[in-house]
Design a protein around this motif. Structure first.
Motif, mmCIF file in Angstrom:
data_model
loop_
_atom_site.group_PDB
_atom_site.id
_atom_site.type_symbol
_atom_site.label_atom_id
_atom_site.label_comp_id
_atom_site.label_asym_id
_atom_site.label_seq_id
_atom_site.Cartn_x
_atom_site.Cartn_y
_atom_site.Cartn_z
ATOM 1 N N LYS A 20 9.199 7.630 -5.778
ATOM 2 C CA LYS A 20 9.350 8.766 -4.847
ATOM 3 C C LYS A 20 10.810 9.205 -4.741
ATOM 4 N N LYS A 59 1.062 3.019 -6.590
ATOM 5 C CA LYS A 59 0.486 2.229 -7.691
ATOM 6 C C LYS A 59 -0.601 2.999 -8.439
ATOM 7 N N THR A 86 -1.108 6.160 -8.541
ATOM 8 C CA THR A 86 -0.526 7.311 -9.235
ATOM 9 C C THR A 86 0.089 6.852 -10.563
ATOM 10 N N SER A 132 10.135 9.454 -9.995
ATOM 11 C CA SER A 132 9.053 9.956 -9.172
ATOM 12 C C SER A 132 7.778 10.005 -10.009
ATOM 13 N N SER A 164 11.916 12.249 -2.786
ATOM 14 C CA SER A 164 12.136 12.271 -1.326
ATOM 15 C C SER A 164 13.522 11.691 -1.009
ATOM 16 N N PRO A 205 0.813 -1.220 0.000
ATOM 17 C CA PRO A 205 0.000 0.000 0.000
ATOM 18 C C PRO A 205 0.850 1.277 0.000
HETATM 19 P P1 GDP Z 1 -1.034 3.067 -3.858
HETATM 20 O O1 GDP Z 1 -1.697 2.809 -2.565
HETATM 21 O O2 GDP Z 1 0.150 2.189 -4.059
HETATM 22 O O3 GDP Z 1 -1.971 3.040 -5.016
HETATM 23 O O4 GDP Z 1 -0.413 4.539 -3.784
HETATM 24 P P2 GDP Z 1 -0.991 5.923 -4.309
HETATM 25 O O5 GDP Z 1 -0.763 6.076 -5.753
HETATM 26 O O6 GDP Z 1 -2.367 6.096 -3.800
HETATM 27 O O7 GDP Z 1 -0.004 6.903 -3.581
HETATM 28 C C1 GDP Z 1 0.142 6.955 -2.184
HETATM 29 C C2 GDP Z 1 0.660 8.321 -1.788
HETATM 30 O O8 GDP Z 1 1.954 8.527 -2.292
HETATM 31 C C3 GDP Z 1 -0.197 9.454 -2.343
HETATM 32 O O9 GDP Z 1 -0.299 10.454 -1.377
HETATM 33 C C4 GDP Z 1 0.609 9.940 -3.510
HETATM 34 O O10 GDP Z 1 0.364 11.277 -3.804
HETATM 35 C C5 GDP Z 1 2.018 9.711 -3.055
HETATM 36 N N1 GDP Z 1 2.964 9.549 -4.132
HETATM 37 C C6 GDP Z 1 2.841 8.790 -5.244
HETATM 38 N N2 GDP Z 1 3.931 8.906 -6.025
HETATM 39 C C7 GDP Z 1 4.773 9.773 -5.392
HETATM 40 C C8 GDP Z 1 6.063 10.309 -5.692
HETATM 41 O O11 GDP Z 1 6.679 10.021 -6.729
HETATM 42 N N3 GDP Z 1 6.600 11.135 -4.788
HETATM 43 C C9 GDP Z 1 5.970 11.488 -3.637
HETATM 44 N N4 GDP Z 1 6.580 12.319 -2.818
HETATM 45 N N5 GDP Z 1 4.749 11.034 -3.336
HETATM 46 C C10 GDP Z 1 4.152 10.175 -4.182
#
Ligand code: GDP
Length: 463
Positions: free
Chosen positions: A340, A235, A237, A363, A343, A231
């Motif tokens: 990411k 993914k 995104t 990212s 970060s 989680p």
């Molecule tokens: P999932 O649960 O794997 O589908 O993840 P999400 O796509 O919902 O992303 C989880 C969190 O990570 C969200 O708040 C996104 O905005 C953030 N996030 C996704 N990609 C990046 C990134 O490249 N950099 C940063 N800093 N945050 C990211």
């Protein structure tokens, strides 16, 4: 689709209001029927209309003029279907086109079935089955690469290569049969050694054509792909990034539950069939325990390409390890995304075992598309043969074509084995005939009716 006979008519342009609509009529009665509904503006006789030149005139019903149109006559065999064909370009009103079509039905035409024009073209030898498949693909094309793959040049090359393979097989079989039929007269053209040499060459041709399927499939049918990870790694995104400007071409397969939603998106030249989008949205691998390892393993084992996402802003943990353990057992290509990168990194590539075809540090939130560019380069490298010039070279692009080549190659192999084992040439004749049969099936010279029906059922009415 059994109605082979008769004169057929259909609106060949998409349904709806448009500047122009084209109505096509094809069959023996096409000219007779069109003559009854069309009056040239210069009042000349219908038979005087010059073939393949648009003629201005009117659609007339009971003496009343319905529309002014352009009509073009294509006498057999110089038409798409090979039959007498008429194309009427009228104004594109929904009711108007329907009225003109119904008028044609009243005068003796019947409604064309889906793909019937193209099917008639196939039956009349105007196109091969591979041509028909390419035209079908062209109509469905969602990417530049798909258009190239089905281009005229590419189709012609494929036709030429198949003809060359078939001709070689026919030559070989002719010689083998001459020996069988007239054993005392030494009529065969080839010694055993020469025959083997020829068969090796044909096999090479078949294998190299078959090898193009990897590229053809990636461009045309698509690669079954999933985005996996624990989680919050990003993914969703990434999933949204992949859909990006292509969002409009997302295809929801009707009648399926949300769990089975699928989306096709193009990534560079490659088509990705994103599997189990509910999973992609973060539910499937969020908690392996919750949904059960079995389902996760199923998704992993069914996919041909996996994007495994890791979040480098958080320490590498047990869940990441669990994913890797599952990935180690999965087949298919695997690309790791160390997400990411904007970060501070808590870990890097050193944590990943040697199971990935590529590792991309990026990212997903970066707006420059760096991840998409890196992914498309990586995926094209994995699935597209760089030696193939899309749009120029012959490429096979359907599972049917690939299976026919596989069968042809296997039969040829058996023929080769029996000759190598020292059997006489006639022992190979059955296998050689079957090899020829498989190749002939590929372009439709000899093909099962059901296969033909299946191919043409994919077309729309009017095509
Ligand atoms: P999932 O649960 O794997 O589908 O993840 P999400 O796509 O919902 O992303 C989880 C969190 O990570 C969200 O708040 C996104 O905005 C953030 N996030 C996704 N990609 C990046 C990134 O490249 N950099 C940063 N800093 N945050 C990211």
């Amino acid at each position: 689709m059994n109605s082979i006979g008769g004169t057929i008519a259909a609106i060949s342009t998409p349904p709806g209001k448009g500047g122009v609509a084209i109505i096509r009529v094809s069959g023996e009665g096409a000219f007779e029927i069109a003559k009854k509904v069309f009056r040239p503006a210069d009042n000349k006789d219908f038979s005087d209309i010059k073939p393949r030149y648009a003629k201005y005139g009117y659609i007339v019903r009971d003496g009343e003029t319905l529309d002014d149109v352009l009509l073009t006559k294509f006498p057999s065999p110089n038409s798409f279907t090979g039959e007498d064909t008429v194309e009427i370009a009228c104004h594109g009103g929904i009711l108007l086109t329907k009225t003109v079509l119904e008028l044609l039905f009243t005068e003796g035409a019947r409604a064309a079935e889906a793909g019937e024009f193209t099917r008639r073209a196939f039956i009349n030898g105007k196109l091969s089955l591979t041509d028909a498949e390419a035209i079908g693909a062209l109509l469905e094309a969602k990417s530049e690469a798909q258009i190239k793959l089905s281009s005229e040049t590419s189709r012609t090359r494929l036709g030429q290569r198949l003809s060359a393979i078939r001709e070689s097989l026919v030559k070989v079989l002719g010689s083998v049969f001459a020996r069988i039929d007239y054993p005392d007269e030494d009529l065969g053209d080839f010694s055993d050694g020469e025959l083997l040499g020829l068969l090796y060459n044909i096999k090479e041709d078949i294998l190299s054509l078959k090898a193009t399927y990897k590229t053809g499939k990636a461009v045309s049918e698509g690669i079954k792909t999933a985005v996996v990870g624990k989680p919050n790694v990003g993914k969703s995104t990434i999933y949204n990034l992949l859909l990006g400007e292509d969002a409009a071409i997302v295809t929801d397969i009707p009648g399926t539950t949300r769990d089975l939603l699928k989306a096709s998106v193009s990534l560079g030249s490659v088509m990705l069939n994103l599997a189990d989008t509910a999973g992609l949205r973060g539910e499937v691998l969020d908690a392996v325990e919750e949904i059960g390892i079995k389902k996760t393993e199923k998704i992993l084992s069914e996919c041909e390409l996996l994007f495994a996402v890791f979040d480098i802003s958080r320490p590498f943990d047990k869940e990441d390890e669990e994913l890797i353990r599952l990935l180690e057992q999965a087949g298919g290509a695997k690309i790791a995304i160390l997400n990411k990168s904007d970060s501070t990194a808590k870990f890097g590539k050193e944590k990943l075992p040697n199971i990935f075809n590529d590792i991309i540090t990026a990212s997903a939130k970066n707006k420059d598309d760096e991840l998409i560019v890196a992914l498309s380069t990586s995926v094209e490298h994995l699935f597209i043969d760089g030696e193939i010039k899309l749009g120029e070279d012959a490429v096979i692009s359907t599972a049917r074509q690939s299976a026919a080549l596989l069968r042809g190659g296997e039969m040829l192999n058996q023929a080769i084995s029996s000759l190598e084992a020292g059997f006489a040439q006639d022992a190979a004749s059955g296998d050689l005939e079957r090899a020829l049969g498989a190749i002939s099936e590929l372009d439709g010279r000899a093909v099962n009716e059901e296969v033909v029906n299946d191919i043409f059922s994919r077309f729309c009415v009017g095509k």
